[in-house]
Design a protein around this motif. Structure first.
Motif, PDB file in Angstrom:
ATOM      1  N   ARG A  48       0.796  -1.217   0.000  1.00  0.00           N
ATOM      2  CA  ARG A  48       0.000   0.000   0.000  1.00  0.00           C
ATOM      3  C   ARG A  48       0.838   1.282   0.000  1.00  0.00           C
ATOM      4  O   ARG A  48       0.284   2.376  -0.064  1.00  0.00           O
ATOM      5  CB  ARG A  48      -0.955   0.008   1.204  1.00  0.00           C
ATOM      6  N   LEU A  49       2.155   1.158   0.072  1.00  0.00           N
ATOM      7  CA  LEU A  49       3.010   2.349   0.001  1.00  0.00           C
ATOM      8  C   LEU A  49       3.432   2.568  -1.448  1.00  0.00           C
ATOM      9  O   LEU A  49       4.613   2.582  -1.790  1.00  0.00           O
ATOM     10  CB  LEU A  49       4.237   2.192   0.911  1.00  0.00           C
ATOM     11  N   THR A  50       2.445   2.742  -2.309  1.00  0.00           N
ATOM     12  CA  THR A  50       2.683   2.898  -3.736  1.00  0.00           C
ATOM     13  C   THR A  50       1.780   3.988  -4.297  1.00  0.00           C
ATOM     14  O   THR A  50       0.683   4.223  -3.773  1.00  0.00           O
ATOM     15  CB  THR A  50       2.409   1.571  -4.479  1.00  0.00           C
ATOM     16  N   LEU A  51       2.259   4.635  -5.362  1.00  0.00           N
ATOM     17  CA  LEU A  51       1.445   5.650  -6.036  1.00  0.00           C
ATOM     18  C   LEU A  51       0.540   5.029  -7.099  1.00  0.00           C
ATOM     19  O   LEU A  51      -0.278   5.736  -7.696  1.00  0.00           O
ATOM     20  CB  LEU A  51       2.337   6.715  -6.675  1.00  0.00           C
ATOM     21  N   ASN A  52       0.682   3.735  -7.321  1.00  0.00           N
ATOM     22  CA  ASN A  52      -0.219   3.036  -8.231  1.00  0.00           C
ATOM     23  C   ASN A  52      -1.632   3.099  -7.635  1.00  0.00           C
ATOM     24  O   ASN A  52      -1.867   2.621  -6.522  1.00  0.00           O
ATOM     25  CB  ASN A  52       0.223   1.582  -8.376  1.00  0.00           C
ATOM     26  N   PRO A  53      -2.591   3.692  -8.355  1.00  0.00           N
ATOM     27  CA  PRO A  53      -3.927   3.868  -7.762  1.00  0.00           C
ATOM     28  C   PRO A  53      -4.699   2.577  -7.537  1.00  0.00           C
ATOM     29  O   PRO A  53      -5.594   2.528  -6.687  1.00  0.00           O
ATOM     30  CB  PRO A  53      -4.645   4.768  -8.780  1.00  0.00           C
ATOM     31  N   LEU A  54      -4.374   1.522  -8.276  1.00  0.00           N
ATOM     32  CA  LEU A  54      -5.183   0.303  -8.230  1.00  0.00           C
ATOM     33  C   LEU A  54      -5.300  -0.312  -6.829  1.00  0.00           C
ATOM     34  O   LEU A  54      -6.400  -0.685  -6.408  1.00  0.00           O
ATOM     35  CB  LEU A  54      -4.650  -0.726  -9.223  1.00  0.00           C
ATOM     36  N   PRO A  55      -4.198  -0.446  -6.072  1.00  0.00           N
ATOM     37  CA  PRO A  55      -4.353  -1.036  -4.729  1.00  0.00           C
ATOM     38  C   PRO A  55      -5.145  -0.155  -3.760  1.00  0.00           C
ATOM     39  O   PRO A  55      -5.581  -0.628  -2.717  1.00  0.00           O
ATOM     40  CB  PRO A  55      -2.898  -1.188  -4.245  1.00  0.00           C
ATOM     41  N   HIS A  56      -5.333   1.113  -4.103  1.00  0.00           N
ATOM     42  CA  HIS A  56      -5.980   2.044  -3.185  1.00  0.00           C
ATOM     43  C   HIS A  56      -7.459   2.276  -3.500  1.00  0.00           C
ATOM     44  O   HIS A  56      -8.196   2.791  -2.660  1.00  0.00           O
ATOM     45  CB  HIS A  56      -5.272   3.406  -3.225  1.00  0.00           C
ATOM     46  N   ILE A  57      -7.883   1.903  -4.708  1.00  0.00           N
ATOM     47  CA  ILE A  57      -9.227   2.269  -5.142  1.00  0.00           C
ATOM     48  C   ILE A  57     -10.297   1.522  -4.356  1.00  0.00           C
ATOM     49  O   ILE A  57     -10.260   0.298  -4.232  1.00  0.00           O
ATOM     50  CB  ILE A  57      -9.400   2.004  -6.655  1.00  0.00           C
ATOM     51  N   ASP A  58     -11.241   2.286  -3.822  1.00  0.00           N
ATOM     52  CA  ASP A  58     -12.446   1.742  -3.215  1.00  0.00           C
ATOM     53  C   ASP A  58     -13.586   2.042  -4.184  1.00  0.00           C
ATOM     54  O   ASP A  58     -13.857   3.223  -4.460  1.00  0.00           O
ATOM     55  CB  ASP A  58     -12.696   2.403  -1.859  1.00  0.00           C
ATOM     56  N   PRO A  59     -14.234   1.020  -4.752  1.00  0.00           N
ATOM     57  CA  PRO A  59     -15.268   1.278  -5.778  1.00  0.00           C
ATOM     58  C   PRO A  59     -16.358   2.240  -5.319  1.00  0.00           C
ATOM     59  O   PRO A  59     -16.769   3.123  -6.072  1.00  0.00           O
ATOM     60  CB  PRO A  59     -15.834  -0.124  -6.051  1.00  0.00           C
ATOM     61  N   THR A  60     -16.816   2.095  -4.073  1.00  0.00           N
ATOM     62  CA  THR A  60     -17.865   2.979  -3.570  1.00  0.00           C
ATOM     63  C   THR A  60     -17.352   4.406  -3.437  1.00  0.00           C
ATOM     64  O   THR A  60     -18.023   5.365  -3.830  1.00  0.00           O
ATOM     65  CB  THR A  60     -18.393   2.486  -2.214  1.00  0.00           C
ATOM     66  N   GLY A  61     -16.151   4.554  -2.889  1.00  0.00           N
ATOM     67  CA  GLY A  61     -15.567   5.882  -2.741  1.00  0.00           C
ATOM     68  C   GLY A  61     -15.344   6.560  -4.084  1.00  0.00           C
ATOM     69  O   GLY A  61     -15.551   7.765  -4.226  1.00  0.00           O
ATOM     70  N   LEU A  62     -14.925   5.766  -5.087  1.00  0.00           N
ATOM     71  CA  LEU A  62     -14.722   6.313  -6.427  1.00  0.00           C
ATOM     72  C   LEU A  62     -16.041   6.732  -7.051  1.00  0.00           C
ATOM     73  O   LEU A  62     -16.133   7.783  -7.710  1.00  0.00           O
ATOM     74  CB  LEU A  62     -14.033   5.262  -7.301  1.00  0.00           C
ATOM     75  N   LEU A  63     -17.086   5.927  -6.835  1.00  0.00           N
ATOM     76  CA  LEU A  63     -18.409   6.267  -7.368  1.00  0.00           C
ATOM     77  C   LEU A  63     -18.936   7.554  -6.738  1.00  0.00           C
ATOM     78  O   LEU A  63     -19.461   8.432  -7.434  1.00  0.00           O
ATOM     79  CB  LEU A  63     -19.380   5.116  -7.102  1.00  0.00           C
ATOM     80  N   VAL A  64     -18.778   7.682  -5.414  1.00  0.00           N
ATOM     81  CA  VAL A  64     -19.235   8.887  -4.725  1.00  0.00           C
ATOM     82  C   VAL A  64     -18.467  10.105  -5.225  1.00  0.00           C
ATOM     83  O   VAL A  64     -19.042  11.179  -5.437  1.00  0.00           O
ATOM     84  CB  VAL A  64     -19.079   8.735  -3.200  1.00  0.00           C
ATOM     85  N   PHE A  65     -17.170   9.943  -5.456  1.00  0.00           N
ATOM     86  CA  PHE A  65     -16.375  11.046  -5.999  1.00  0.00           C
ATOM     87  C   PHE A  65     -16.906  11.479  -7.362  1.00  0.00           C
ATOM     88  O   PHE A  65     -17.078  12.665  -7.633  1.00  0.00           O
ATOM     89  CB  PHE A  65     -14.906  10.639  -6.131  1.00  0.00           C
ATOM     90  N   GLY A  66     -17.171  10.493  -8.222  1.00  0.00           N
ATOM     91  CA  GLY A  66     -17.691  10.817  -9.551  1.00  0.00           C
ATOM     92  C   GLY A  66     -19.029  11.525  -9.498  1.00  0.00           C
ATOM     93  O   GLY A  66     -19.255  12.519 -10.187  1.00  0.00           O
ATOM     94  N   LEU A  67     -19.933  11.032  -8.654  1.00  0.00           N
ATOM     95  CA  LEU A  67     -21.275  11.619  -8.560  1.00  0.00           C
ATOM     96  C   LEU A  67     -21.233  13.035  -7.996  1.00  0.00           C
ATOM     97  O   LEU A  67     -21.908  13.931  -8.502  1.00  0.00           O
ATOM     98  CB  LEU A  67     -22.170  10.736  -7.688  1.00  0.00           C
ATOM     99  N   THR A  68     -20.422  13.248  -6.952  1.00  0.00           N
ATOM    100  CA  THR A  68     -20.362  14.583  -6.373  1.00  0.00           C
ATOM    101  C   THR A  68     -19.647  15.560  -7.302  1.00  0.00           C
ATOM    102  O   THR A  68     -19.988  16.744  -7.347  1.00  0.00           O
ATOM    103  CB  THR A  68     -19.660  14.564  -5.001  1.00  0.00           C
ATOM    104  N   SER A  69     -18.683  15.071  -8.070  1.00  0.00           N
ATOM    105  CA  SER A  69     -18.009  15.937  -9.039  1.00  0.00           C
ATOM    106  C   SER A  69     -18.966  16.336 -10.158  1.00  0.00           C
ATOM    107  O   SER A  69     -19.037  17.499 -10.554  1.00  0.00           O
ATOM    108  CB  SER A  69     -16.785  15.234  -9.633  1.00  0.00           C
TER     109      SER A  69
END
Length: 224
Positions: A48-69
């Motif tokens: 988890r100490l990586t800048l690669n976004p894949l290990p960090h992505i939470d699908p729900t959090g990403l969806l909420v980000f998209g909707l609020t944006s």
């Protein structure tokens, strides 16, 4: 009118995407890095100490980000929390507080970096000469969004609502039995945040903090 709204929404999302993802991911990496420095290897061992976004992505959090944006409202989202095991800490209470502070502090630093990049861009590439460049305008808007979004993420996470980082800081200063009862409301934390978001109270609290921080930074840099 409908097509115009969709176009504007997608434009807003594209402008916010990079600074928001950087802020969300580096926030979690900072938690893991400080935890590692305090003796907890969990985040490092789990990659988890990586800048690669894949290990960090939470699908729900990403969806909420998209909707609020897309909605143009308060930008809100999250990554997978970095796993932290306090049993490895030399001073569990203090180290947990430091780990919690690392995320918001990283967001504040990122806001400063985006502010400096904005200042450099405006000085090296004067708007009068570049105002007709769509790429230039996009870059300016993205850097402005980087300031606002990262101040927003920093202040949001400092709210004293478990499980947000601010609750870990508050808990450090409380007697142990009080701190444990206080942190036990974590299971209701998301519902509390949603309630604050949909009632507008979250914006009422964060608006002055984010707006004041952004204006202070841009004034300090001579942009305002």
């Amino acid at each position: 009118m409908f097509n115009l709204d969709i176009s504007q929404a997608l434009s807003t999302l594209s402008i916010a995407a990079v600074p928001a993802l950087l802020g969300i991911i580096l926030h979690e990496v900072a938690h893991g890095w400080v935890a590692s420095r305090c003796g907890d290897p969990t985040a490092r061992m789990m990659g988890r100490l990586t800048l690669n976004p894949l290990p960090h992505i939470d699908p729900t959090g990403l969806l909420v980000f998209g909707l609020t944006s897309l909605s143009g409202s308060f930008v809100f989202g999250w990554a997978k929390p970095v796993p932290v095991n306090p049993r490895y800490f030399r001073n569990p209470a203090k180290d947990m507080m430091l780990v919690a502070l690392a995320g918001p502090l990283t967001n504040f630093i990122l806001a400063g970096i985006f502010g400096v990049l904005l200042w450099l861009t405006l000085n090296l590439f004067p708007p009068v000469e570049w105002q007709h460049s769509s790429l230039y305008i996009f870059a300016l808007k993205s850097m402005q969004a980087g300031v606002i979004i990262n101040f927003g993420l920093g202040w949001l996470n400092l709210l004293p609502i478990p499980p947000l980082d601010g609750s870990k800081v508050v808990a450090y200063f409380l007697p142990l039995n009080v701190a444990l009862r206080y942190l036990s409301i974590e299971r209701f934390g998301f519902l509390i945040l949603l309630g604050l978001l949909f009632t507008g109270l979250l914006s009422m609290v964060l608006g002055p903090l984010v707006g004041g921080s952004a204006r202070g930074l841009l004034t300090l840099l001579g942009i305002l």
